[in-house]
Design an enzyme around this catalytic site. Structure first.
Site, mmCIF file in Angstrom:
data_model
loop_
_atom_site.group_PDB
_atom_site.id
_atom_site.type_symbol
_atom_site.label_atom_id
_atom_site.label_comp_id
_atom_site.label_asym_id
_atom_site.label_seq_id
_atom_site.Cartn_x
_atom_site.Cartn_y
_atom_site.Cartn_z
ATOM 1 N N GLY B 143 16.999 -13.132 -9.970
ATOM 2 C CA GLY B 143 16.046 -12.085 -10.326
ATOM 3 C C GLY B 143 16.775 -10.835 -10.790
ATOM 4 C CB CYS B 144 15.748 -8.101 -13.053
ATOM 5 S SG CYS B 144 14.057 -7.859 -12.481
ATOM 6 C CE1 TYR B 145 13.464 -3.406 -9.488
ATOM 7 C CE2 TYR B 145 11.899 -5.192 -9.258
ATOM 8 C CZ TYR B 145 12.174 -3.896 -9.625
ATOM 9 O OH TYR B 145 11.183 -3.082 -10.126
ATOM 10 C CB THR B 147 21.161 -9.332 -11.048
ATOM 11 O OG1 THR B 147 20.685 -10.673 -11.207
ATOM 12 C CG2 THR B 147 22.467 -9.180 -11.813
ATOM 13 C CB SER B 148 20.591 -4.251 -9.889
ATOM 14 O OG SER B 148 19.510 -4.111 -8.997
#
Lengths: 344, 344, 344, 344
Positions: B143-145, B147-148
């Protein structure tokens, strides 16, 4: 009719005081100043204020109330000579917010010219200091971030619902940086981007520590405050995190309900602080003096999460200043601050 | 030339896979699907892809690699029949990210159709699982979140620099919500506003807990994750907070320097993770596969603060998927991902 | 490998040349200059260019091609001494765009230092002057607005489809105003607002008149050009209006079809100009060298309406400059300019 | 206290009527309707209106004034039965704006249910029809684009300063498209992009032609109107172009001065139309009922250029509706509309 002057009306905060006062039924703006634009009509420099038929001057002259929207240090220097002359002063800078003179050296890098005044000035967070504001002649209007953070955390700190390790993660629109040009506020730099700033410590932190610290009878608060710039003009949303203290609230949804009730009780009757049941948006405060607060608990980790939002130029500045003026002059507290948020 | 198909190309994530692959020197896009727009030319529906001369279909057909950009549950249902047939699958949904089948019931409200596959699928956070990805035929793209957040915290958790109470406060652009219409992504609702959402728990949380948990040999992590929507199209900035563990880092600036060195060492040689000395902006990653990470310490409170940012559709999705594809096919890892950020 | 230098890399246009050239397979950037930031690493000043390992200097030194991104007047002064030394120069300023020296006095308020060079310099609108650009050593890269307007109107003017009264109403993102600070590009001033500017005449007008005028064998053009600032970073959309000349096109939908065919024929084979059947959005050109053109007729009033859009920093500047460089050096015209638009 | 009901309060226009009326001193909102949200508290659906303590209903019930903010056709069907019952109706749809019944077939694709009412309804552009509005019981509130265009051109058309070939190029914020979901108003689609729409003819064109045509005693107007969508929430800026008629104005700057005086005279005493000397910005009208107009001449081509701007939801809708209500009820025309623009 109270006669009012606005010093440095060409700053965003000064202009916002003028915008709001223009429709105030018991106030007459008698003068506005702004060094770099002195001699011009107000409407030439700020077309939205064209209706206010005044020329920008240098000296505010005589008035019942003076609003100061100068940079720090310059503000103190301009205000000190006026103290004790029967004029009511509302300072939108930081120069009278902190009680401890050495904090000015530490955070603002100057020696305060009148440390003795710091005790008599009142920190103008209306909900916490209403009675003192009423009798004051020098109100230090709070910073925009502290207003959002202190209102979000005051009930929890006062009722000792949380452990003293607090994180305040704030997101602000760009108008908070003022009208002075900088690469950080250049359109193409800030548009379509989010970033944190002041990682080494923001000047609004000591206000938060001072005011929240005063709410608990003992112990030290450990606050991390990190502001972020988001691509919009107005609005601050602060997300506050802290571990719940043991045994203060029931577990599960009942804890959330009780938390919410504590907040509702704390702000009962407040015209401008609304405890809301859903996650609030800054948009719902645009142009108004409202602060919306949503307290909840992350039940998985037993952490308090409080979200607050406001318009940084209104409740975070000019609006709260006028709320304080209303108190100082014995007007109804909401006068001139009744309009609803500009949505969408 | 590897033959590639993209399932649900009309989603933002699917379209981004197509955009990036279009310039990839060793890949040929052989088919694209999208149920609601089937039969139309790709360029009719997505004009920026007009150069890719394909008609949107329903069945991806034969290909060496399939990218799936379907909603959760639908993705698993489409992928399960393909497993074991020698096709390489990269799934951009959440359906193979979590190792524990019951988590799908809890967070996604469905019974996973092939719980046995969850162990063999590889969580495609390239920097943590590079060697497994190389040999895998089913990669669950993160997921994008997560990953960060995982990239921001991995070195600190692995080296046990922090206590296990972690707060992740994320700010995301609106494209993360996809191309499906909703009032929450209606322009006039989201423009000029910031808000938090998913206060009751976001589905990306279990990924963070799973991956960060696996990095520490023992103990439980207590993670609060709160996403915020900010008015921009692309970009995620995550601000992560945790108390420093006692005795791991020296005090003061030396601690910050040592922390930074630990991060530099951890990500040494990584083409797409950059440890930076200044607070990063999402704008500096726009359109690229970069994740910028800035670790520091709030020296007043002895807290770790790590800020990471990335483009949610690239390193947070399609770009990382292609990075994984490059690994799976034995290509240089950066192929097709070389372009610099679109600034300003 | 051609050696390339970029003068004033810290301007938005200079930075965009660097961004695009960084991925060009046959080019090596050998030096970058920028007076105010000289001595710093490029990546310190412009983090998105950190991958280009150069220090900002003052003197571009030796190179096969020099890109100049200086303000007008300064550009001519820097370029004149280089002419005739076998260096290829691409000037992104206006200093060699106009053929008539007196126009510099009139529009730019300076006396051109080398009026004799104006005839030999080539106006670098690639689609109109391709063969001359190939052999040129001094290319005057067109302005962003003229590129959009001239490409939109060239077929209609050349084929004498319209009467010579032309209105060009352009809408531009804010990056066109450059990186120099001004109140007009201060975030809070320009956000959530649209306005027209340069009502007394914009400097890009004489370019349009010169180039469109050259396309018709006789007669005078009467062009009104009005630029508008819209709250976005990149993109120009120009809407062009003119009365149809009598008897050139059939009535009704057949006229629209024939008009479209004339445009398709005019731009046949052009890699970067696309005649499109639907109203285009600037977003579909973001980051690319494309100009999208949609010609149509207002059938009620018999007026030509042509809409064109492009990315002001790419086809409107740095991208077209590289397209021209490719031609000058004998490279394929599209080299380094292949990436698709960043959507959404 | 006048009793007022708002039909379809959940549209942006309906909500804006409520926002403005909430502070109107002589009005009480007695009911609000909205089919899809009926039964909910107004503040649940529209938090910025939480202060208005009403439940959304289906039937507006009895009131002195009804504001209708329904889609076209539905509006006429709801209003026709009320006519002649002594209720004052202000319709924010297009259903009573056009005098010619066949225009509804042509532009809106329906047969008007009460063509006889079209003559008795008053087109509510206050500045042109003030006296008729005072006595009317059915006011057709103008469209947002026509308000900006007609006010910009009325003096020039009335005084026959221009030839009848007119171009209106309008730029609008996204709220004009309403609250109904569509891909065209999906945040990531419209953000950072400009585009023209309705090239085949926009429904607001016949209003412009009807009203401007009525201002000139003879002859036909040929108007091209092209609307553009720009990435902001509120605001319309219209740029209007026409050739000057021969011999009406002196040449050069004197012509501009005389033009300006004609506009000043035309709008003398108007509280909400301001003729300004500099190019106006939509931002200067945000949240207000103002229309700012800047008339000038392109001296090179002898063309009239008039720029007008307003807030599409206020002077372009709800504000003008309330201005009309004030006239109909004999209140001061500016009541409830005094607040200044929200700047920055």
């Amino acid at each position: 009719m109270a006669k009012v002057a606005i010093v440095n009306v060409t700053s965003y905060m000064g202009a916002e005081v003028a915008r709001l006062l223009c429709c105030h039924p018991h106030v007459q703006i008698v003068s506005v100043t702004g060094r770099s634009e002195a001699g011009k009509k107000l409407g030439e420099v700020l077309p939205h204020l064209a209706q206010i038929d005044l020329t920008i001057g240098i000296d505010p002259g005589e008035a019942d109330v003076l609003f100061f929207s100068l940079p720090h240090k310059a503000s103190a220097e301009a205000i000190v000579p006026l103290v004790g002359k029967g004029i009511r002063v509302i300072d939108l800078s930081a120069d009278f917010r902190l009680k401890e003179p050495t904090e000015y050296q530490r955070w603002y890098d100057f020696t305060h010219p009148a440390p003795g005044l710091l005790r008599s000035a009142v920190y103008g967070l209306t909900e916490l200091h209403r009675s003192q504001i009423k009798g004051s002649s020098l109100v230090a209007n709070p910073g925009c971030y502290p207003t959002s953070a202190i209102l979000a955390l005051a009930p929890a700190v006062k009722e000792r619902l949380i452990r003293p390790q607090i994180i305040v993660d704030s997101k602000s629109g760009v108008s908070g940086a003022g009208r002075t040009l900088s690469l950080q506020t250049h359109y193409a730099e800030v548009n379509e981007s989010v970033s944190a700033y002041a990682l080494e410590g923001h000047r609004h932190l000591p206000e938060m520590v001072q005011e929240l610290g005063a709410l608990q009878s003992s112990g030290q608060l450990s606050v991390t405050f990190l502001p972020h710039l988001v691509p919009m003009t107005r609005g601050i949303l602060s997300t506050c995190y802290a571990e719940l203290a043991a045994g203060k609230l029931p577990e599960g949804q009942r804890g959330i309900a009780e938390l919410r009730q504590i907040y509702l009780d704390f702000y009962k009757g407040e015209p401008f602080v609304k405890v809301v049941g859903l996650s609030p948006q800054t948009k719902h405060t645009l142009g108004t003096n409202l602060c919306l607060i949503h307290p909840t608990i992350d039940l998985r980790t037993n952490r308090l999460v409080v979200i607050s939002c406001l318009d940084n130029l209104v409740k975070g500045g000019a609006g709260q200043a006028i709320q304080n003026m209303n108190l100082m002059l014995g007007f109804p507290e909401t006068l001139g601050l009744e309009s609803l948020a500009l949505y969408p």
